[in-house]
Design a protein around this motif. Sequence first.
Motif, PDB file in Angstrom:
ATOM      1  N   THR A 115      19.702 -12.491  -0.126  1.00 53.43           N
ATOM      2  CA  THR A 115      18.764 -13.606  -0.069  1.00 53.43           C
ATOM      3  C   THR A 115      18.361 -13.826   1.373  1.00 53.43           C
ATOM      4  O   THR A 115      19.221 -13.944   2.250  1.00 53.43           O
ATOM      5  N   SER A 116      17.076 -13.856   1.622  1.00 52.06           N
ATOM      6  CA  SER A 116      16.552 -14.138   2.959  1.00 52.06           C
ATOM      7  C   SER A 116      15.949 -15.541   2.953  1.00 52.06           C
ATOM      8  O   SER A 116      15.216 -15.904   2.027  1.00 52.06           O
ATOM      9  N   ILE A 117      16.274 -16.302   3.980  1.00 52.75           N
ATOM     10  CA  ILE A 117      15.733 -17.645   4.145  1.00 52.75           C
ATOM     11  C   ILE A 117      15.020 -17.667   5.486  1.00 52.75           C
ATOM     12  O   ILE A 117      15.583 -17.254   6.503  1.00 52.75           O
ATOM     13  N   TYR A 118      13.783 -18.123   5.481  1.00 50.48           N
ATOM     14  CA  TYR A 118      12.958 -18.055   6.690  1.00 50.48           C
ATOM     15  C   TYR A 118      11.828 -19.078   6.612  1.00 50.48           C
ATOM     16  O   TYR A 118      11.565 -19.653   5.555  1.00 50.48           O
ATOM     17  N   ARG A 119      11.170 -19.281   7.738  1.00 51.78           N
ATOM     18  CA  ARG A 119       9.998 -20.149   7.789  1.00 51.78           C
ATOM     19  C   ARG A 119       8.772 -19.234   7.839  1.00 51.78           C
ATOM     20  O   ARG A 119       8.712 -18.301   8.632  1.00 51.78           O
TER      21      ARG A 119
END
Length: 121
Positions: free
Chosen positions: A51-55
Amino acid sequence: MPQPLQPPSDPETGYILVITGLPDKAQAVSLAHKLIEERLAACVNIQGECTSIYRWQGKMESGVEVPVFIKTVAQHYSAVERLIKSMHPYELPEIVAVPISSGLPAYLHWISGETSNPDKN
């Protein structure tokens, strides 16, 4: 006694690990096959989903990606980048090259051998 093999120290002829991520395993496998077929990489590791979390564009996003590690030589970086961009569905794909400063000399020389003739299959 023969001297041990040493990796080149010149950044243009050194070894690199290119990291990218794709949305699914099928796309990662397709990229890996193309990189190996074109002799732009000696080995491509396709990791498990993460899972990648980014803006992105001012909003917090998250998504599933498949990390891909590409072992190659620095002189092929531009061609590897072009190929990733041409096959990648993202507007702004992750493409990061990390220099390999040391490693098992025989393995590093294997990378050189597998990527020495990118025009030949």
